[in-house]
Design a protein around this motif. Sequence first.
Motif, short mmCIF file in Angstrom:
data_model
loop_
_atom_site.label_atom_id
_atom_site.label_comp_id
_atom_site.label_asym_id
_atom_site.label_seq_id
_atom_site.Cartn_x
_atom_site.Cartn_y
_atom_site.Cartn_z
N ALA A 1 11.05 -4.65 0.50
CA ALA A 1 11.12 -5.03 -0.91
C ALA A 1 10.37 -6.34 -1.14
CB ALA A 1 12.57 -5.16 -1.35
N GLN A 2 10.37 -7.23 -0.16
CA GLN A 2 9.61 -8.48 -0.27
C GLN A 2 8.12 -8.18 -0.40
OE1 GLN A 2 11.47 -10.39 3.35
NE2 GLN A 2 11.19 -12.17 2.04
N THR A 3 7.64 -7.25 0.42
CA THR A 3 6.23 -6.87 0.35
C THR A 3 5.90 -6.31 -1.03
OG1 THR A 3 6.24 -6.35 2.72
CG2 THR A 3 4.42 -5.47 1.41
N GLN A 4 6.79 -5.46 -1.54
CA GLN A 4 6.57 -4.87 -2.86
C GLN A 4 6.57 -5.95 -3.94
OE1 GLN A 4 5.78 -1.78 -3.36
NE2 GLN A 4 5.68 -1.91 -5.61
N ALA A 5 7.47 -6.94 -3.80
CA ALA A 5 7.53 -8.02 -4.78
C ALA A 5 6.25 -8.83 -4.78
CB ALA A 5 8.73 -8.92 -4.50
N ALA A 6 5.69 -9.06 -3.59
CA ALA A 6 4.42 -9.78 -3.50
C ALA A 6 3.30 -8.98 -4.15
CB ALA A 6 4.09 -10.09 -2.05
N LEU A 7 3.30 -7.66 -3.93
CA LEU A 7 2.28 -6.80 -4.55
C LEU A 7 2.36 -6.84 -6.07
CD1 LEU A 7 2.57 -3.72 -2.16
CD2 LEU A 7 0.51 -5.12 -2.48
N LEU A 8 3.58 -7.05 -6.58
CA LEU A 8 3.78 -7.10 -8.03
C LEU A 8 3.44 -8.46 -8.63
CD1 LEU A 8 7.13 -5.10 -8.23
CD2 LEU A 8 4.86 -4.33 -8.98
N ALA B 1 2.77 -5.66 5.94
CA ALA B 1 1.72 -6.05 4.99
C ALA B 1 0.32 -5.59 5.37
CB ALA B 1 1.70 -7.59 4.86
N LEU B 2 0.12 -5.15 6.62
CA LEU B 2 -1.24 -4.93 7.12
C LEU B 2 -2.06 -3.99 6.25
CD1 LEU B 2 -3.33 -5.54 9.27
CD2 LEU B 2 -2.38 -3.67 10.66
N ALA B 3 -1.52 -2.84 5.90
CA ALA B 3 -2.29 -1.87 5.10
C ALA B 3 -2.69 -2.48 3.76
CB ALA B 3 -1.47 -0.59 4.89
N HIS B 4 -1.82 -3.28 3.17
CA HIS B 4 -2.13 -3.91 1.87
C HIS B 4 -3.14 -5.03 2.03
CE1 HIS B 4 1.16 -1.56 0.33
NE2 HIS B 4 2.01 -2.14 1.16
N LEU B 5 -3.10 -5.75 3.16
CA LEU B 5 -4.11 -6.77 3.44
C LEU B 5 -5.48 -6.11 3.61
CD1 LEU B 5 -2.11 -8.97 5.99
CD2 LEU B 5 -2.88 -9.71 3.72
N GLN B 6 -5.51 -5.02 4.35
CA GLN B 6 -6.77 -4.33 4.59
C GLN B 6 -7.33 -3.72 3.31
OE1 GLN B 6 -5.35 -1.70 7.68
NE2 GLN B 6 -6.15 -3.00 9.31
N ALA B 7 -6.44 -3.34 2.39
CA ALA B 7 -6.90 -2.77 1.11
C ALA B 7 -7.25 -3.84 0.09
CB ALA B 7 -5.80 -1.86 0.55
N GLY B 8 -6.96 -5.11 0.40
CA GLY B 8 -7.24 -6.20 -0.53
C GLY B 8 -6.17 -6.41 -1.57
N ALA B 9 -5.06 -5.68 -1.47
CA ALA B 9 -3.99 -5.82 -2.45
C ALA B 9 -3.13 -7.05 -2.19
CB ALA B 9 -3.10 -4.58 -2.45
N LEU B 10 -3.21 -7.60 -0.98
CA LEU B 10 -2.53 -8.83 -0.61
C LEU B 10 -3.50 -9.75 0.12
CD1 LEU B 10 0.96 -7.64 0.74
CD2 LEU B 10 0.50 -8.74 -1.46
N LYS B 11 -3.23 -11.04 0.04
CA LYS B 11 -4.00 -12.03 0.77
C LYS B 11 -3.04 -12.90 1.58
CE LYS B 11 -8.22 -11.16 -0.68
NZ LYS B 11 -9.30 -10.78 0.26
N ALA B 12 -3.49 -13.30 2.77
CA ALA B 12 -2.69 -14.21 3.60
C ALA B 12 -2.97 -15.64 3.20
CB ALA B 12 -3.01 -13.99 5.07
N VAL B 13 -1.93 -16.48 3.20
CA VAL B 13 -2.11 -17.90 2.86
C VAL B 13 -1.56 -18.76 3.98
CG1 VAL B 13 -2.02 -17.45 0.38
CG2 VAL B 13 0.09 -18.03 1.60
N LEU B 14 -2.08 -19.97 4.05
CA LEU B 14 -1.69 -20.97 5.06
C LEU B 14 -1.80 -20.42 6.48
CD1 LEU B 14 1.37 -22.60 3.25
CD2 LEU B 14 -0.98 -23.45 3.38
N VAL B 15 -2.83 -19.59 6.69
CA VAL B 15 -3.09 -19.05 8.03
C VAL B 15 -3.46 -20.21 8.96
CG1 VAL B 15 -4.55 -17.52 9.40
CG2 VAL B 15 -3.85 -16.84 7.10
#
Length: 318
Positions: free
Chosen positions: A231-238, A250-264
């Motif tokens: 649900a956290q992942t879904q909330a971030a997507l929203l 999160a990996l599939a969403h990162l690869q699709a560009g729907a999420l971005k990683a921060v403070l890596v």
Amino acid sequence: MELSQRVRAIVSFVEAASAGSFAAAARSQGISPAAVSKNIAGLEQALGVRLMNRTTRTLSLTEEGTAFLQQARIAIGALDTAMDAVVARKMETRGHVRISTSTAFGREQLLPVLPGLRARYPGISVEVDFDDRVTDLIADGYDLTIRGGRIVDSSLISRPVCQLKTALVASPEYLARCGVPKTPADLANHHLIARRFLGGRVSPWGFRGSDGSLTTLEPDAAAVTLSAPEAQTQAALLGLGIAQVGVHHALAHLQAGALKAVLVGQHDPGNYEMVIQYPHRALVAPRVKATVEYLLDAFRQDASLHFPLERLADYAAG
């Protein structure tokens, strides 16, 4: 005569009647001729009839002995059949397997590999409980459980699946609206998505300093607090804010560009171990052993569970 003594005595009688001597029966059983004689005498006493007439050279069955031998051979044959059935069942690898695992891992990692398990072992049926509570594997009647964390229960065998790492993620839309944090201190100006475990504890976020020191942030003032990691992942997507989630979520969403990683490079990914556990027994049921080995092999091939953390920078917000 106790049951175990009775069985030994019956076997001695059948062996002696078949071989024609106490000595031959003793050799087949790995005991002395005197022990064979004692077993048969005890059997006769328990039955109240003579089964054999003995001389120094020969053995001959009485009428009662002949009738008893026929029934005893049927009984021993039934025992052999029962043992053969167990061996055949072992060779076929069949039976029911009860599994307990978390809701997120069960849906995203376990369910997709069950068709392959059933195709390889059609005789195995599977029952899965999706439950985020900590369960008592033995008391609750499970054959195996798939859980995160280090287990100290010595009554369980623990087989490692993978090391689960976390990352901080947000949607591109959220970052465009609220900005990309450059340091952990910047998170004070952002909407955070926290996770609260069923026990009430909020999962902290860790950060590594340039000197290797570890500091933690307690996201108590989060904009959204959820109990389920998916649900956290879904909330971030929203676009609700920044969430700390498992990389495998999160990996599939990162690869699709729907999420971005921060403070890596600054965020500490943690060291969360996923394991398969089952009771520590001398003989593990073939249905359980086959299921465990299949799942371990399938999870080894799941790229999301073994994503190289250094590649997370490829999906970082600019």
